[in-house]
Enzyme design. Structure first.
Site, PDB file in Angstrom:
ATOM      1  N   SER A 227       0.691  -1.324  -0.061  1.00  0.00           N
ATOM      2  CA  SER A 227       0.018  -0.357   0.257  1.00  0.00           C
ATOM      3  C   SER A 227       0.918   1.513  -0.121  1.00  0.00           C
ATOM      4  O   SER A 227       1.920   1.006   1.201  1.00  0.00           O
ATOM      5  CB  SER A 227      -0.788   0.173   1.390  1.00  0.00           C
ATOM      6  OG  SER A 227      -1.879   1.490   1.366  1.00  0.00           O
ATOM      7  N   ASP A 228       0.899   1.944  -0.593  1.00  0.00           N
ATOM      8  CA  ASP A 228       1.235   3.949  -0.598  1.00  0.00           C
ATOM      9  C   ASP A 228       0.622   4.149   0.559  1.00  0.00           C
ATOM     10  O   ASP A 228      -0.232   3.889   1.236  1.00  0.00           O
ATOM     11  CB  ASP A 228       1.025   5.088  -1.787  1.00  0.00           C
ATOM     12  CG  ASP A 228       1.036   5.484  -2.045  1.00  0.00           C
ATOM     13  OD1 ASP A 228       2.235   5.550  -1.561  1.00  0.00           O
ATOM     14  OD2 ASP A 228       0.470   6.594  -1.523  1.00  0.00           O
ATOM     15  N   LYS A 229       1.252   5.332   1.157  1.00  0.00           N
ATOM     16  CA  LYS A 229       0.563   5.998   2.628  1.00  0.00           C
ATOM     17  C   LYS A 229       0.089   7.174   1.801  1.00  0.00           C
ATOM     18  O   LYS A 229      -0.832   6.808   2.174  1.00  0.00           O
ATOM     19  CB  LYS A 229       1.651   6.512   3.319  1.00  0.00           C
ATOM     20  CG  LYS A 229       2.230   7.018   4.459  1.00  0.00           C
ATOM     21  CD  LYS A 229       2.853   7.492   5.304  1.00  0.00           C
ATOM     22  CE  LYS A 229       3.848   8.456   3.832  1.00  0.00           C
ATOM     23  NZ  LYS A 229       3.447   9.853   4.907  1.00  0.00           N
ATOM     24  N   THR A 230       0.553   8.085   1.353  1.00  0.00           N
ATOM     25  CA  THR A 230       0.569   9.206   1.078  1.00  0.00           C
ATOM     26  C   THR A 230      -0.948   9.461   0.365  1.00  0.00           C
ATOM     27  O   THR A 230      -0.720   9.319  -0.875  1.00  0.00           O
ATOM     28  CB  THR A 230       1.232  10.591   0.098  1.00  0.00           C
ATOM     29  OG1 THR A 230       2.577  10.066   1.264  1.00  0.00           O
ATOM     30  CG2 THR A 230       0.708  11.775   1.134  1.00  0.00           C
TER      31      THR A 230
END
Length: 918
Positions: free
Chosen positions: A346-349
Site C-alpha cells: 500500500s502507498d501511504k500518502t
C-alpha cells in the site's frame, strides 16, 4: 530585534536538529550536461531548439492504443477456447449445424461478457498525459514566449510560478523570470509523483519533476529531460511494458491443457480404432466423415464448453455485488485473483493517510492550552495563502475553536483586531502580527515560524529544543508560536510548538487489522521519508520494520537476499516508481500473489504490475486507469468487502471447476470403454442435451451460498485434478453398474447402430436409462464439491438447489414420458435418479477424506516435478530452521525460569535469615 535574537541564542545550550530530506536525484550524462549551459537571459535559438527536437523527440508520452477488434478477439484465445474452436470447425465440415450453432453461441457469449465488463477501462498512458501542463513560458531567441509543452527540449529555459504544473524535468537556476536573484525557495507539491506528504522546498541546483505543482515562489529552470526520459515518463514506460498473462488465465489454461490432453488422446484412439474396425462397412460407418461426426459428438460433450462462460458469469455477478459497495471492477478476472492475494502493498500518502496536513498534539509551555496555541497561530496566519501549512493551521483553528464558529465576517476574530501583519519572509522564516484586544484596548504581537527562529526569539529554551527534536525524530513538522507579554511589546514568551502530520485515515488501522486476520500481510511502500513512514506505521498498529529504498538496489546482495528483505519488511520508504514496481515483481517471483493500493502517478506502474491493482478514492487519472479495481468510497474499509466477496466467488469457481473436471473424466472414461468394447454410445441429441442443460443450470452457482476462507485461497491444480480423477473413477464404476445391470438383468440390449431404421425404437431403453444416469449422477456431485467439508456444513442457497434438482426432474420426466428418448417404467427411472442422489453423499465422504489427508508433500511424492522437489526441500529446510529457533527460545525460557527460581529461593533464604536474626 536582531540583537535580541542573537543574545538569546547565547543562552540556549541545544540546537534544533532539522530532519535531513532524502530525495531521489536523476543522473545526467556528460553529453546531456553539455547541452544545459544555456544563457538564462536569452534561451535557445529556434535553430538549436529544432535540432534538439529532432534528437530527443517531442516532450510527450508515446501513445500506445490497442485495437478494440484485437481486444475482442483476444477473448477467443486459451487452451479450452482453441479446442472449442476446433470442434466448431469440425462440426461445420461434417455439416452438424446444431452443434455448430451451440458451440459458436457459447464462444460468443463468453467473449461478450468479458469484453463488455472491461470495455470501460481507460488507457493509463492517456491518463498520464492529462497530468502534464499544456502550455509553458520559455525563453527563446531572447524573448519570453508561451509554447506548447510538446515543443520543449533539453536546455530550454522555463519560468515556473505559483500554480504552474511543471512541464518537464528541470534544474532550478535560483533566479527570477527576468534574471533577478530570488531569496526564497520554490515550494513544490510532488506527492502524486513521489508519495511525499509534505511540500518540498527546493532551491538553486535542485531538480523539479514534470507534472509536479508549484505551491509557492517563482524561479527559472533549465529543462534537463523531456518526454519518456522524465520521471513520469519512466513510470509510463513501466506501465506500457507490463502485459503479462493474468493469474486466472494461467489457471484456466492449466485446467484446459489437462482436459485437452485426455480428450484428444482418448478420442484419437477411438477414431483410429473405428476407422480400422469399420473399414469396408456396407453401411458406410468406416468412412472418415462418418467416424469424424460420431467422434465430434463425444468431443463436444467431453469439452467443458461452459467452463469459461460459467466462470465469467460468476465473476460478473461478483463484480455487480462489489459495485453496490462502491468497488468498481475494471478487469473481470481481478475478482477471482483478489481471493488469492496474500500480500497487500500500500502507498501511504493519500491511501493509508488523508494527504492533508493536520494539527496534531502540540508541545505547550507557560501554562498555555491547545486552544490558546491554535488561536494565536490563527491570528498570525496569512488569510487566503496557498501555503499548505497555513491552510492546515487555519482549518484546525476553525474546526476546534468556538470563538471562530458562527462569525459574521470570516476574516475577523471576535474580540481581536489585527492592526499590522508581516507575511512570511524566507530570510526571517516567520510571520508576525500586531494584535489589539478590543475589550481592554491592549496590544501585543504574535509570531509564528520555524522552531529554531521562534526559540531564538524568546531567548532560548532547551526543553522546547528537545521537544522539537523529538517531533522531528517522529517525522512531525513543527511550527513555533510565541507572543509578547502584557505591557511589553519587545519581550517574547513561548506559547509552544504546533506539530503537523498527514494523519492516517480513520479506518486504515482497522482495515489493516482485518486484512491481517484474513491472512493478508500489509506492507507500506511509500516515497515519503523513512521517519515519517515509521511514525505512520506506529499509528496504524503496524510493525516498524521499515527499510529505505537502498535495500532494493543493493549491489552487494543477491536477488534472493533482496527478496527476503521484501518478504520480511513491513514496508519501504523513499522509493520511486521503479522501486515500487520492483517490490511487486520480486514478491511475484516467489509465487506470491500481490495486491497494490495507491492514488498517485508514482503508484501507477506498481498498480499495473500487481496481480490486483486497487486505486483508492480521490486518485489521479493515471492510478485509476492502471488499476484493476477502483474504490469510489473514501477509506480502505471496502478492500475488506472486496476480499470477502472475492473469496466467496473463488469458492464457487473452485466448486464448479472440480465438478466439471470430474464430469469430463467420468464421461471420457466410461464412453472410451463402451465405444471400444461394444461400439455403443448415446445419440448425439442426448449428449448435447446433457451438455447444454447441465451447464446452463450450473450458472446459478454464481448466487450460491459460499463458505468464506479465513486465509488466502489458492488453486491447487494437482489436488484438483487428482480429486477429479478419483471422483470420476467412482462415477464410472456406478455407470458400468447401471450399464450391465440394465443390460443383463432387464435385457436392455446396447444396440450399436442408433441410426438403423429397421431397429424398433422401444428397444433402445438402455439409452434412456444411461441418459438419465449420466445426466444426474455427476450433476448431483456439485452439491458435494461446494465445500471442502461435508455438504451439510453449509447448505446451498434455495435457488441453487431448486435449479439443480429441477434440471434432473426434467430429465426424469423426459425418460418417463418419452419423446426424445424411449419410455422407461416410472419406477425404474425414479430408482435411477434416487441412486444418483444417494451416491453423491457417498462421494462426499470420499471427498472429505481426500481433503483431510491431502498435503503438498503427497503431491510432490505422487508427481515429483523439479519445481515441487525444490519447493519441498525449501519447506523442509525452513521447518528445520524454525524448529531450531523455537528450541533456542525454549532453552532461553528454561534458563530464565531456572534463574528466577534460584533468585526467588535466595530471596526467601535471605528473608528467613533476617527473621532468625530478629
Amino acid at each position: 530585534m536582531t540583537e535580541k535574537i542573537e543574545d538569546a541564542h547565547e543562552k540556549g545550550k541545544l540546537e534544533v536538529q532539522e530532519a535531513e530530506h532524502h530525495e531521489h536525484e536523476d543522473e545526467i550524462s556528460p553529453e546531456l550536461e553539455a547541452l544545459l549551459k544555456t544563457d538564462p537571459k536569452h534561451g535557445l535559438t529556434t535553430a538549436e531548439a529544432a535540432e534538439r527536437l529532432a534528437q530527443f523527440g517531442p516532450n510527450e508520452l508515446a501513445e500506445v492504443k490497442r485495437n478494440p477488434l484485437l481486444k475482442f478477439l483476444s477473448y477467443f484465445t486459451g487452451a479450452i477456447a482453441y479446442l472449442i474452436e476446433v470442434a466448431c470447425i469440425i462440426s461445420a465440415v461434417v455439416e452438424d449445424w446444431l452443434d455448430f450453432g451451440i458451440i459458436l453461441a457459447l464462444l460468443l457469449v463468453n467473449a461478450c461478457i468479458g469484453f463488455i465488463e472491461e470495455s470501460k477501462a481507460e488507457s493509463a498512458l492517456d491518463a498520464l498525459r492529462q497530468t502534464l501542463a499544456l502550455k509553458t513560458r520559455c525563453w527563446r531567441d531572447g524573448h519570453l514566449v508561451e509554447l506548447d509543452v510538446s515543443a520543449l527540449v533539453p536546455g530550454d529555459i522555463i519560468v515556473l510560478r505559483l500554480g504552474d504544473i511543471v512541464p518537464a524535468d528541470g534544474r532550478l537556476l535560483g533566479i527570477g523570470a527576468t534574471g533577478e536573484a530570488t531569496e526564497g525557495d520554490l515550494l513544490i507539491d510532488q506527492s502524486a509523483l513521489t508519495g511525499e506528504s509534505l511540500p518540498v522546498a527546493k532551491n538553486k541546483g535542485k531538480t523539479v519533476y514534470s507534472s509536479s505543482i508549484v505551491k509557492q515562489g517563482q524561479q527559472m529552470a533549465v529543462v534537463t529531460k523531456t518526454g519518456s526520459n522524465t520521471f513520469i515518463g519512466r513510470a509510463a514506460n513501466l506501465i506500457s511494458i507490463t502485459t503479462e498473462e493474468g493469474h486466472f488465465q494461467k489457471i484456466i489454461n492449466r485446467i484446459g491443457n489437462f482436459l485437452i490432453l485426455i480428450t484428444v488422446v482418448l478420442v484419437l484412439i477411438i477414431m483410429v480404432y473405428q476407422l480400422v474396425h469399420f473399414k469396408g462397412d456396407p453401411k458406410g460407418r468406416g468412412k472418415f466423415l462418418s467416424v469424424l461426426g460420431r467422434i465430434l459428438v463425444l468431443t463436444v460433450a467431453a469439452i467443458p464448453v461452459g467452463l469459461p462462460t460459467v466462470m465469467s458469469v460468476t465473476m460478473a455477478v461478483g463484480a455487480k455485488q462489489l459495485a453496490a459497495k462502491k468497488v468498481i471492477v475494471k478487469r473481470l478476472t481481478a475478482v477471482e485473483e483478489m481471493a488469492s492475494v496474500s500480500v497487500l502493498c500500500s502507498d501511504k500518502t493519500g491511501t493509508l493517510t488523508l494527504n492533508e496536513l493536520t494539527f496534531d498534539e502540540p508541545y505547550l509551555t507557560n501554562n498555555y492550552t491547545s486552544d490558546d496555541i491554535l488561536l494565536y497561530s490563527y491570528l498570525a496566519a496569512e488569510a487566503g495563502a496557498n501555503d499548505p501549512i497555513e491552510f492546515a493551521v487555519r482549518t484546525a483553528a476553525e474546526d476546534q475553536l468556538e470563538i471562530l464558529k458562527n462569525r459574521t465576517h470570516k476574516h475577523e476574530v471576535p474580540g481581536y483586531k489585527v492592526t499590522s501583519f508581516l507575511p512570511f519572509n524566507p530570510s526571517t522564516k516567520l510571520t508576525q502580527a500586531t494584535i489589539t484586544k478590543l475589550d481592554t484596548s491592549s496590544s501585543f504581537k504574535v509570531a509564528k515560524g520555524a522552531p529554531q527562529v521562534i526559540i531564538r526569539l524568546v531567548g532560548g529554551d532547551d526543553d522546547a529544543v528537545r521537544a522539537v527534536n523529538n517531533l522531528a525524530k517522529r517525522g512531525l513538522r513543527a511550527l513555533g508560536v510565541a507572543r509578547t507579554i502584557e505591557g511589553n511589546m519587545d519581550q517574547w514568551e513561548l506559547i509552544g510548538m504546533i506539530s503537523l502530520i498527514d494523519p492516517p485515515r480513520p479506518d486504515s488501522a482497522e482495515t489493516i487489522r482485518r486484512c491481517n486476520d484474513m491472512g493478508v500481510s500489509v506492507k507500506m511502500v511509500t516515497g515519503d521519508q523513512l521517519i515519517i513512514a515509521k511514525e505512520v506505521a506506529h499509528r496504524l498498529g503496524m510493525q516498524r520494520v521499515m527499510l529505505d529504498a537502498g535495500h532494493l538496489v543493493d549491489s552487494d546482495k543477491s536477488e534472493d537476499e533482496i527478496t527476503e528483505h521484501c518478504i520480511r519488511a513491513d514496508g519501504f520508504a523513499q522509493v520511486i516508481p521503479e522501486h515500487k514496481y520492483r517490490v511487486v515483481e520480486l514478491l511475484q517471483k516467489r509465487g506470491i500473489l500481490v495486491g497494490m493500493t495507491g492514488d498517485g502517478v508514482n503508484d501507477a506502474p506498481a498498480l499495473k504490475k500487481a496481480n490486483v491493482g486497487i486505486a483508492v478514492h480521490g486518485c489521479t487519472d493515471a492510478a485509476r486507469s492502471a488499476a484493476d479495481i477502483v474504490l469510489l468510497a473514501p477509506g480502505l474499509s471496502t478492500i475488506v468487502d472486496g476480499l470477502t466477496c472475492s473469496r466467496a466467488i473463488f469458492q464457487r469457481m473452485r466448486s464448479y471447476a472440480l465438478y466439471r473436471i470430474t464430469s469430463t473424466v467420468h464421461f471420457l472414461m466410461f464412453f472410451f470403454v463402451v465405444v471400444m468394447a461394444y461400439d455403443w454410445s448415446l445419440p448425439p441429441r442426448l449428449l448435447i442435451l446433457i451438455c447444454i442443460l447441465n451447464d446452463l443450470a450450473t450458472l446459478v452457482i454464481a448466487v450460491d451460498n459460499a463458505q468464506i476462507s479465513q486465509h488466502p485461497d489458492k488453486w491447487r491444480i494437482g489436488q484438483l485434478i487428482t480429486m477429479s480423477i478419483v471422483l470420476g473413477v467412482c462415477l464410472t464404476a456406478l455407470s458400468f453398474a447401471h450399464f450391465f445391470i440394465f443390460w443383463k438383468v432387464f435385457d436392455y440390449y446396447p444396440y450399436d447402430d442408433v441410426n438403423d431404421p429397421d431397429l424398433d425404437y422401444d428397444l433402445r431403453k438402455l439409452e434412456s436409462v444411461m441418459y438419465l444416469h449420466i445426466s444426474s449422477a455427476p450433476h448431483f456431485v456439485i452439491f458435494s464439491t461446494r465445500l471442502t467439508g461435508y455438504f451439510w456444513e453449509n447448505l446451498p442457497s434455495p435457488i441453487f438447489a431448486v435449479v439443480i434438482i429441477g434440471t434432473q426432474i426434467i430429465a426424469l420426466l423426459m425418460v418417463i414420458f418419452g419423446g426424445l428418448t424411449p419410455k422407461v417404467p416410472a419406477g425404474q427411472a425414479i430408482v435411477v435418479l434416487l441412486i444418483s442422489f444417494v451416491y453423491f453423499i457417498i462421494l462426499d465422504v470420499v471427498k472429505v477424506q481426500l481433503f483431510k489427508h491431502w498435503s503438498f508433500e503427497l503431491t510432490a511424492t505422487l508427481v515429483p516435478t523439479n519445481a515441487r522437489r525444490t519447493k519441498l526441500a525449501a519447506r523442509n529446510a525452513a521447518k528445520i530452521q524454525q524448529e531450531r529457533v523455537w528450541n533456542s527460545i525454549d532453552s532461553v525460557r528454561k534458563v530464565a525460569v531456572m534463574t528466577a527460581v534460584v533468585s526467588s529461593l535466595q530471596e526467601k533464604n535471605a528473608a528467613n535469615a533476617q527473621v532468625e536474626l530478629k
